[in-house]
Design an enzyme around this catalytic site. Structure first.
Site, short mmCIF file in Angstrom:
data_model
loop_
_atom_site.label_atom_id
_atom_site.label_comp_id
_atom_site.label_asym_id
_atom_site.label_seq_id
_atom_site.Cartn_x
_atom_site.Cartn_y
_atom_site.Cartn_z
N ASP A 29 -9.85 3.01 2.46
CA ASP A 29 -9.90 2.35 3.77
C ASP A 29 -10.51 3.28 4.82
O ASP A 29 -11.34 2.86 5.63
CB ASP A 29 -8.49 1.94 4.22
N LYS A 39 0.80 -1.24 0.00
CA LYS A 39 0.00 0.00 0.00
C LYS A 39 0.83 1.28 0.00
O LYS A 39 0.39 2.31 -0.49
CB LYS A 39 -0.96 0.01 1.19
#
Ligand code: ATR
Length: 272
Positions: A104, A68
């Protein structure tokens, strides 16, 4: 690409075999009537994998652990939220131009709001790693007041300073009072299934206890919180909403969130 062609989407991770994203995203695409295929890739070389998005005309990619942060180096553009959090979990391909974003934190906020109001509330956030960054960012953005509690004080301090919130070492947890306790560590998930980051005797102070883990759905923390009379929330809602927000980013259409949740829940119960 003509509209009759199947559009390809993917998840990049290592490992990815246990990811529930392919199941969830494919179910959503099918339900939405889209001609789309969602493929998991266990990535060996991230730079080449990202080149492959352009080379193969992949429309959108979910990025998971451990890529990420690293993936940000290989994109044409990274949106402000993702830059502040320091992580990209979503890539969209606009005619070869790759933009990274982060869903997220939105997934977490949307899930939390199904249970409680964020604005003006106090949150005790346990952990100061990558997951905590998105959560603290989301809480602040929505007008919440997070306090960071972490085993390693230096990491709590760094995160607290960056996002302008108080911090404490986890060893001083009995000092904390909040409307909601949030676990962002991996304690409670395999191979730490039988562990909890917070002692049961301190849980009754918190009206809400939230875990971002969803495998298992009921972690030791959530079980003990229920026993202590707290209201609880697992990480399932966050997982579903972050995926739904990805689909919205890629297609501009609203995905069937309740159906996605049902599909994942059925699978989790099967696995149990
Ligand atoms: P992620 O990116 O998934 O959040 P991470 O960056 O490795 O993962 O962060 C894990 C978090 O869980 C950290 O805050 C870590 O605490 P430290 O900063 O002290 O390492 C926390 N954590 C992991 N194991 C823990 C344990 N046994 N007790 C308390 N906290 C723990």
């Amino acid at each position: 690409m003509s509209s009759s062609e199947i559009k390809i989407f993917a998840v990049f991770g290592n490992p990815v075999a246990h990811s529930l994203s392919p199941l969830m995203h494919q179910a959503a695409f099918n339900r939405m009537g889209l001609k789309a295929q969602y493929v998991p890739f266990c990535v060996k070389d991230l730079r080449k994998a990202v080149e492959g998005i352009r080379g193969l005309g992949i429309q959108g990619v979910s990025v998971t652990l451990p890529f990420k942060t690293e993936v940000m180096n290989f994109l044409d553009e990274v949106e402000e939220d993702a830059r502040r959090i320091g992580a990209v979990n979503t890539i969209r391909n606009n005619q070869g131009r790759l933009t990274g974003s982060n869903t997220d934190w939105i997934g977490f906020v949307l899930s939390l709001k199904e249970g409680l109001e964020i604005r003006g509330k106090q949150f005790a956030v346990v952990g100061a790693g990558g997951a905590a960054r998105g959560i603290v960012y989301g809480l602040k953005k929505e007008g919440g007041h997070p306090v960071i509690l972490n085993r390693t004080l230096s990491k709590a301090k760094a995160l607290g300073k960056e996002f302008g919130c108080p911090f404490l070492p986890l060893s001083e947890k009995e000092k904390v009072e909040a409307d909601c306790l949030i676990n962002t560590t991996s304690l409670g998930m395999a191979p730490n299934k039988g562990r909890s980051p917070f002692p049961k005797k301190l849980l009754k102070k918190f009206p809400w206890v939230v875990d971002i883990i969803y495998t298992p759905l009921k972690t030791k923390l959530l079980r003990e919180a229920e026993e202590a009379g707290c209201r609880t929330m697992s990480g399932l809602g966050m997982f579903v909403h972050q995926g739904a927000e990805q689909i919205k980013t890629w297609t501009g259409q609203e995905p069937p969130r309740a159906y996605m949740k049902k599909v994942v829940l059925t699978k989790l119960k099967e696995n149990d």
